[in-house]
Design a protein around this motif. Structure first.
Motif: not given
Lengths: 296, 296
Positions: A129-130, A133, A136-137, A139-140, B136-137, B140
């Motif tokens: 996820x990192x 960027x 990222x949402x 990935x969450x 969100x980043x 994470x």
């Protein structure tokens, strides 16, 4: 290329990444990594990561961006087997023809190797996820699917119900609960995660979920049927005796023939659910057929 | 308000959320939730969540947005104690004056309760991250700190080294490895996570990290000192006998007086590291002093 060849290719693809996934680490905690790797390398069908990557590609996503998630679900599956095999749980000495983790490394380290694989699965998903960027949402959201599927309302919940049902007569609702949570959740959620990572629309996500639910159920029905068929040929006992033992299985509840046609029906549902994807769905269609082709 | 009163207030604040954190769940997996809640409710200093929330506020963040992370680190700490107490590990019957989890619920369920708390910790952090899509980043990044601290290169690694060192003469490097990973990581990482959630600048994050490293070390030195002092008064043995046993502790390596001044030095470092925050740092300053005030 035939289906089994394609399946083998995908399995080998995953295993290449799994081999590299756990770093070679020396030091006072070196045995932990050895123990984690021992169970992760022990083989298996790698069905969960294959399904995750396939769900990602079928909606047009790049498998490369989902590979760490694929490794993560296999780690979660592996940790659950290590803990499940412990003397306090199923007390198994062998898994896939090899001594179980605690037989090789001792119980204490087996507990820690399981903990380590679960935690490391999240570390991998977070790392992935990192790396993106901007997304990222998404990935969450995908990580949430895996966490829910693996968690107390998913796999661990099913595992608990299974443990609590040992040596007890259980109701068919409990058996369904165990199937749905101990097994099906970790087929459905990885597929949903893969689809989300691949950028699925809500409609696509629904179709893939329906596919996964149906193959999960079919898988269970076929397992139940094979148990009965196996029992009959091996032990000479018939379906009736299972019924007398009040063991709730699909054959004991619905009879053997009806169970078979139920499984076939689920597979048809699964195939229909993804027909929208056309040619791209070929592998998943064949995988669904493979499930009922296993024996009968 | 005095420091102990403030500390109690913060502990109670956390415990209110912890009480609600694990849903009341009926069904075939009901015992799992009971078992998780049993250990989570068993008390403790709640030091890790307190540090996380404090690091968040000191940089100007809202504690409300970090509270699920605070609950998550306490769950991770609790799961590690449940697994640590298992017969295959430390084999403890009592924890904080109450029967350990496996004594009440059996070993199988204790393994699953630990797994459940670890997984649920991630579920909570993810849930929290999904609530603030714009950030969100950042979430994470904070989750990454907790995952690393709890993981195979953090707490689980330290736990493994500890298990592997049982009944062995170990070198001082191994002892330091165990301290740093088994204990200190889960003080440092939660503080870093809290600071990140609070929107810390890199410089602020560095200061908080330095504070956490120093109180982590001081905590360990003081523990070692109290062991010796306790041993001397209880068993009449002196520091020399520890040295003869080749048990590497701060007093055995540096002597009692030198160890004391080392602890005092670490506390001074910790306080200096956060002096930049002025009045806002008061609680953390007092907390650092509290660590060496425990006995000597």
């Amino acid at each position: 290329m035939g289906f089994t060849e394609k399946l083998r290719g995908k399995k080998e693809f995953i295993e290449e990444f799994l081999k590299e996934a756990i770093p070679n680490t020396e030091g006072p905690h070196g045995k932990l990594f050895e123990s984690m790797r021992y169970s992760l390398d022990a083989g298996g069908k790698r069905l969960r990561p294959i399904l995750l990557l396939e769900a990602c590609s079928i909606v047009g996503g790049e498998a490369a961006k989902a590979i760490k998630f694929a490794c993560a679900v296999e780690m979660i599956h592996t940790y659950s087997l290590i803990h499940d095999d412990l003397p306090a749980m199923d007390d198994d000495d062998l898994r896939r023809g090899k001594p179980t983790n605690h037989k090789v490394f001792g119980e204490g380290l087996a507990v820690l190797a399981g903990d380590g694989l679960l935690n490391y699965a999240f570390e991998l998903m977070i790392e992935s996820s990192l790396r993106y960027p901007q997304e990222s949402y998404k990935y969450i959201l995908a990580m949430n699917e895996i966490a829910q599927g693996a968690g107390v309302f998913g796999m661990i919940g099913g595992q608990t119900a299974d443990l609590e049902s040992e040596n007890k007569v259980i109701e068919s609702e409990t058996l369904e609960f165990i199937h749905m949570n101990k097994t099906a959740q970790m087929l459905i959620r990885p597929m949903r995660a893969g689809a989300i990572l691949g950028g699925a629309s809500q409609a696509e996500l629904d179709r893939i979920t329906e596919y996964a639910e149906n193959i999960g159920l079919a898988f269970q029905i076929v397992d139940d049927i094979l148990d009965v068929v196996g029992d009959q040929s091996k032990l000479g006992k018939n379906v009736g005796s299972d019924e007398e033992n009040q063991k709730s299985t699909y054959p004991s509840m619905y009879g053997l023939e009806e169970s078979k046609s139920m499984a076939v029906g689920k597979i048809e549902n699964a195939k229909n659910a993804i027909s929208h994807f056309g040619e791209n769905s070929q592998f998943l269609v064949e995988l669904a057929e493979y499930i009922i082709d296993r024996e009968f």
